[in-house]
Scaffold this motif. Structure first.
Motif, PDB file in Angstrom:
ATOM      1  N   THR A  93      -2.121  -0.261  12.388  1.00  0.00           N
ATOM      2  CA  THR A  93      -3.416  -0.951  12.430  1.00  0.00           C
ATOM      3  C   THR A  93      -4.189  -0.683  13.709  1.00  0.00           C
ATOM      4  OG1 THR A  93      -2.688  -3.018  13.519  1.00  0.00           O
ATOM      5  CG2 THR A  93      -2.354  -2.853  11.131  1.00  0.00           C
ATOM      6  N   LEU A  94      -3.481  -0.332  14.793  1.00  0.00           N
ATOM      7  CA  LEU A  94      -4.083  -0.387  16.120  1.00  0.00           C
ATOM      8  C   LEU A  94      -5.254   0.556  16.298  1.00  0.00           C
ATOM      9  CD1 LEU A  94      -0.854  -0.703  18.315  1.00  0.00           C
ATOM     10  CD2 LEU A  94      -2.511  -2.500  17.763  1.00  0.00           C
ATOM     11  N   LEU A  95      -5.154   1.784  15.789  1.00  0.00           N
ATOM     12  CA  LEU A  95      -6.231   2.756  15.984  1.00  0.00           C
ATOM     13  C   LEU A  95      -6.841   3.247  14.682  1.00  0.00           C
ATOM     14  CD1 LEU A  95      -4.915   4.852  19.016  1.00  0.00           C
ATOM     15  CD2 LEU A  95      -6.568   2.987  19.000  1.00  0.00           C
ATOM     16  N   THR A  96      -6.458   2.637  13.551  1.00  0.00           N
ATOM     17  CA  THR A  96      -7.116   2.955  12.282  1.00  0.00           C
ATOM     18  C   THR A  96      -8.194   1.948  11.936  1.00  0.00           C
ATOM     19  OG1 THR A  96      -5.550   1.656  10.970  1.00  0.00           O
ATOM     20  CG2 THR A  96      -5.011   3.992  11.346  1.00  0.00           C
ATOM     21  N   GLY A  97      -8.049   0.716  12.448  1.00  0.00           N
ATOM     22  CA  GLY A  97      -9.021  -0.321  12.137  1.00  0.00           C
ATOM     23  C   GLY A  97      -8.868  -0.928  10.762  1.00  0.00           C
ATOM     24  N   VAL A  98      -7.763  -0.666  10.084  1.00  0.00           N
ATOM     25  CA  VAL A  98      -7.540  -1.235   8.750  1.00  0.00           C
ATOM     26  C   VAL A  98      -6.147  -1.830   8.665  1.00  0.00           C
ATOM     27  CG1 VAL A  98      -9.155   0.347   7.626  1.00  0.00           C
ATOM     28  CG2 VAL A  98      -6.747   0.969   7.759  1.00  0.00           C
ATOM     29  N   HIS A  99      -5.987  -2.769   7.725  1.00  0.00           N
ATOM     30  CA  HIS A  99      -4.715  -3.438   7.526  1.00  0.00           C
ATOM     31  C   HIS A  99      -3.709  -2.500   6.854  1.00  0.00           C
ATOM     32  CE1 HIS A  99      -7.524  -7.064   7.576  1.00  0.00           C
ATOM     33  NE2 HIS A  99      -6.712  -7.268   8.591  1.00  0.00           N
ATOM     34  N   PRO A 100      -2.418  -2.852   6.905  1.00  0.00           N
ATOM     35  CA  PRO A 100      -1.409  -1.990   6.270  1.00  0.00           C
ATOM     36  C   PRO A 100      -1.646  -1.721   4.790  1.00  0.00           C
ATOM     37  CG  PRO A 100      -0.350  -3.532   7.758  1.00  0.00           C
ATOM     38  CD  PRO A 100      -1.790  -3.938   7.679  1.00  0.00           C
ATOM     39  N   ALA A 101      -2.316  -2.638   4.095  1.00  0.00           N
ATOM     40  CA  ALA A 101      -2.638  -2.398   2.691  1.00  0.00           C
ATOM     41  C   ALA A 101      -3.444  -1.120   2.512  1.00  0.00           C
ATOM     42  CB  ALA A 101      -3.398  -3.585   2.104  1.00  0.00           C
ATOM     43  N   ARG A 102      -4.193  -0.728   3.547  1.00  0.00           N
ATOM     44  CA  ARG A 102      -4.977   0.503   3.496  1.00  0.00           C
ATOM     45  C   ARG A 102      -4.372   1.641   4.305  1.00  0.00           C
ATOM     46  NH1 ARG A 102     -11.142  -0.561   4.804  1.00  0.00           N
ATOM     47  NH2 ARG A 102     -11.194   1.697   4.381  1.00  0.00           N
ATOM     48  N   THR A 103      -3.553   1.329   5.300  1.00  0.00           N
ATOM     49  CA  THR A 103      -2.892   2.422   6.022  1.00  0.00           C
ATOM     50  C   THR A 103      -1.766   3.025   5.187  1.00  0.00           C
ATOM     51  OG1 THR A 103      -1.201   1.057   7.129  1.00  0.00           O
ATOM     52  CG2 THR A 103      -3.341   1.290   8.245  1.00  0.00           C
ATOM     53  N   GLY A 104      -1.296   2.272   4.179  1.00  0.00           N
ATOM     54  CA  GLY A 104      -0.207   2.758   3.340  1.00  0.00           C
ATOM     55  C   GLY A 104       1.168   2.505   3.928  1.00  0.00           C
ATOM     56  N   ILE A 105       1.242   1.700   4.992  1.00  0.00           N
ATOM     57  CA  ILE A 105       2.496   1.473   5.704  1.00  0.00           C
ATOM     58  C   ILE A 105       2.885  -0.007   5.590  1.00  0.00           C
ATOM     59  CG2 ILE A 105       3.732   1.771   7.870  1.00  0.00           C
ATOM     60  CD1 ILE A 105       2.702   4.394   6.743  1.00  0.00           C
ATOM     61  N   PRO A 106       3.657  -0.381   4.564  1.00  0.00           N
ATOM     62  CA  PRO A 106       3.986  -1.789   4.369  1.00  0.00           C
ATOM     63  C   PRO A 106       5.167  -2.280   5.196  1.00  0.00           C
ATOM     64  CG  PRO A 106       4.959  -0.510   2.611  1.00  0.00           C
ATOM     65  CD  PRO A 106       4.192   0.460   3.469  1.00  0.00           C
ATOM     66  N   ALA A 107       5.941  -1.368   5.787  1.00  0.00           N
ATOM     67  CA  ALA A 107       7.152  -1.756   6.504  1.00  0.00           C
ATOM     68  C   ALA A 107       7.658  -0.564   7.313  1.00  0.00           C
ATOM     69  CB  ALA A 107       8.230  -2.200   5.514  1.00  0.00           C
ATOM     70  N   ASN A 108       8.707  -0.787   8.096  1.00  0.00           N
ATOM     71  CA  ASN A 108       9.346   0.338   8.785  1.00  0.00           C
ATOM     72  C   ASN A 108       9.957   1.311   7.789  1.00  0.00           C
ATOM     73  OD1 ASN A 108       8.683  -0.605  11.310  1.00  0.00           O
ATOM     74  ND2 ASN A 108      10.671  -1.551  11.697  1.00  0.00           N
ATOM     75  N   SER A 109      10.448   0.774   6.703  1.00  0.00           N
ATOM     76  CA  SER A 109      10.988   1.603   5.630  1.00  0.00           C
ATOM     77  C   SER A 109      10.879   0.843   4.327  1.00  0.00           C
ATOM     78  CB  SER A 109      12.445   1.989   5.905  1.00  0.00           C
ATOM     79  OG  SER A 109      13.264   0.847   6.016  1.00  0.00           O
ATOM     80  N   TRP A 110      10.942   1.566   3.245  1.00  0.00           N
ATOM     81  CA  TRP A 110      10.869   0.949   1.923  1.00  0.00           C
ATOM     82  C   TRP A 110      11.802   1.706   0.989  1.00  0.00           C
ATOM     83  CZ3 TRP A 110       6.613   3.067   4.441  1.00  0.00           C
ATOM     84  CH2 TRP A 110       6.196   4.338   4.018  1.00  0.00           C
ATOM     85  N   TYR A 111      11.967   1.187  -0.208  1.00  0.00           N
ATOM     86  CA  TYR A 111      12.857   1.820  -1.187  1.00  0.00           C
ATOM     87  C   TYR A 111      12.046   2.430  -2.321  1.00  0.00           C
ATOM     88  CZ  TYR A 111      16.881  -0.321   1.082  1.00  0.00           C
ATOM     89  OH  TYR A 111      17.843  -0.674   1.992  1.00  0.00           O
TER      90      TYR A 111
END
Length: 556
Positions: A93-111
């Motif tokens: 989020t820090l330098l994209t200006g968008v929430h994780p829902a838009r950065t595509g990064i919901p967690a450190n890892s996913w299944y």
């Protein structure tokens, strides 16, 4: 790469074995100088697991770099607004200006249960399509980041912009720098120093820093310096058969983690960042550059020893010194730079120490909420089993639960209903939501401290990557079983994990403190305004913050 000016001596900036104790506060450099229309260098600093609570607790003791930042614009009520308060989504989020829902990064890892490899877990900065990649030993890539960073956008406007990043953590460096980068370095496990993407060669700055790191690892080191004001924190707390609260980071010879897992890592990252400025010629012409430095020790120490012992006190002092070294080096080079400092998330102390200090609600997660236990309970209710792999993945620390790829739509609905009923019946759970419920909810607006649990989940939910069911535990519940060097954590939807400081500084800036709640997604549009970057409407989730401190509005 631009022409490189002869580098000045790095002096004390490279002496990262054991920093001197911070002494008297430094004032602003050239405080009366009129800043140029746009800074030549954006310095984006992230302090991993640096909660507003930690900032408030220690801010009176800072006397170097963090003291200088407090003479600028201070937003103590910054928010990583989403529910998944982990390193990768927070940094995204820090330098994209968008929430994780838009950065595509919901967690450190996913299944990804349907993934064609034995291990179904996907690390946030790995290229899982590479047969050499595993979550533990990833082939590092920014492929999962779906939004451009400030550096990406500036290079899109003018390819001469230099976009570089340094961190002990790969996911921190990658998330802050993005896709179009000139240099990205992180501390590689079992490499004894900093590394970069496969196929890229280490530059001179990284090679020289690695020589110093290797020398220090080979020599070992004694205890790190303890400021006198740390005395109240120097108390042992027993957890099972071990204690925390008194460790001083003595390092055996050959102990690589004595650098990468301690405050020494922050000093090493500073040394590399300074060398990168010289190697790449950053801040030397009229095209603004972006240098991202993520300091990881606060998170390493927070997990290993908690946030309230002498270990964290040493870390805070070292961080202050490290940031001061970076600023001193930039000042010596005559670079006009603007700084922002924030964090990817906050943190919570070891619940055992919390209980001793007036918080009887603190505790550790119920083993019944772990993925395997939940799967067994769901099967008992529904009779549904799978022939390969697991019925459920995740649970527990992740807060997300993923379903087996074998299930058809009807089975998924049945499993979801049974799972949510089980979760809601557990006294440690305050919220459980299905994917359909999350996606039907609008993206949240308004002040982040007023958001509902579902608002927070929606802001960090990525279909296809987030689990089919989201689980939120009550305040004070810490994931994991306590063991040496793993006593505390983060990742909750509570404000001790969401609330982070946001500090802006530039020479000549009229400083002020603003208690209004703001968000980390406001950082990118705020910095974009200072470098005259115009973007299409809808690029940001955040808004530009007026950091001028006068009648002039820095956003217009």
């Amino acid at each position: 790469m631009r022409s490189i000016l002869p580098p000045l001596a790095l002096a004390g900036a490279l002496a990262f074995a054991s920093p001197a104790l911070a002494q008297e506060p430094e004032g602003q450099v050239d405080a009366q100088r009129e800043p140029q229309a746009a800074p030549r260098l954006i310095v984006a600093l992230s302090v991993d697991q640096f909660s507003s609570d930690l900032f408030d607790q220690y801010r009176a003791h800072f006397s170097k770099g963090l003291a200088r930042l407090q003479t600028g614009v201070v937003f103590p009520q910054g928010y990583q607004s989403h529910a998944a308060t982990e390193t990768c989504p927070g940094h995204s989020t820090l330098l994209t200006g968008v929430h994780p829902a838009r950065t595509g990064i919901p967690a450190n890892s996913w299944y990804e249960p349907g993934l064609a490899r034995t291990d179904k877990e996907v690390y946030c900065v790995e290229d899982e399509s590479d047969p050499k990649s595993t979550p533990d030993k990833p082939v590092v890539s920014p492929k999962h980041l779906l939004a451009p960073t400030l550096g990406d956008l500036l290079k899109r406007r003018d390819p001469r912009t230099i976009n570089a990043a340094v961190s002990v953590k790969d996911r921190a460096a990658v998330m802050m720098s993005g896709h179009d980068t000139d240099a990205v370095y992180w501390f590689g496990e079992s490499t004894g120093g900093y590394t970069t993407f496969a196929g890229r060669k280490l530059g001179k700055a990284a090679r020289e820093t690695n020589v110093e790191v290797a020398r220090q690892i080979a020599a070992g080191a004694g205890d790190m310096a303890v400021p006198g004001w740390c005395a109240p924190f120097d108390r042992a707390t027993r957890i099972k058969d071990f204690t925390i609260g008194t460790y001083r980071f003595a390092m055996d010879k050959g102990d690589e983690e004595g650098v990468s897992e301690t405050p020494r890592g922050d000093l090493a990252s500073t040394a590399l960042a300074i060398r990168l400025v010289d190697e790449l010629g950053m801040g030397r012409d009229d095209v603004p550059d972006v240098l991202s430095v993520s300091y990881s020790a606060t998170d390493k120490v927070g997990h290993d020893y908690g946030t309230a012992g002498v270990e964290m006190c040493i870390t805070m002092n070292t961080l202050d010194v490290a940031i001061g070294q970076l600023f001193d080096a930039l000042d010596a080079r005559g670079i006009d730079y603007e700084v922002v400092l924030s964090a990817d998330h906050g943190g919570f102390d070891a619940p055992e120490r919390q209980q001793q200090r007036g918080n009887p609600e603190a505790g550790r997660i119920d083993p019944a909420l772990e993925g395997d236990a939940l799967a067994e309970a769901v099967t008992a209710r529904t009779g549904i089993r799978v022939s390969k792999g697991k019925l459920l993945y995740g649970g527990g620390e992740s807060g997300s639960v993923w379903f087996s790829a074998e299930l058809d739509a009807a089975q998924k609905a049945k499993v979801s209903e049974a799972l949510i009923a089980l979760l809601k019946a557990n006294p440690q759970v305050v919220g459980a939501f299905s994917e359909a419920e999350v996606m039907a909810h609008p993206m949240p607006k308004g002040h982040p401290q007023d958001w509902s649990m579902l608002d927070k989940v929606r802001a960090s939910f990525v279909p296809g990557r987030s689990g089919e069911v989201q689980m939120l535990t009550r305040r004070g519940i810490v994931p994991g079983t306590a063991k040496p060097k793993k006593v505390a954590s983060h990742g909750s939807p509570w404000d001790y994990d969401r609330r982070v400081p946001m500090l802006f500084w530039r020479a000549g800036m009229a400083g002020f403190e603003q208690p209004n709640p703001v968000e980390t997604v406001d950082i990118a549009p705020t910095l974009a305004a200072t470098v005259d970057l115009t973007v299409p409407e809808g690029t940001w989730d955040g808004t530009c913050l007026d950091i001028d401190g006068s009648e002039r509005n820095s956003c217009s």
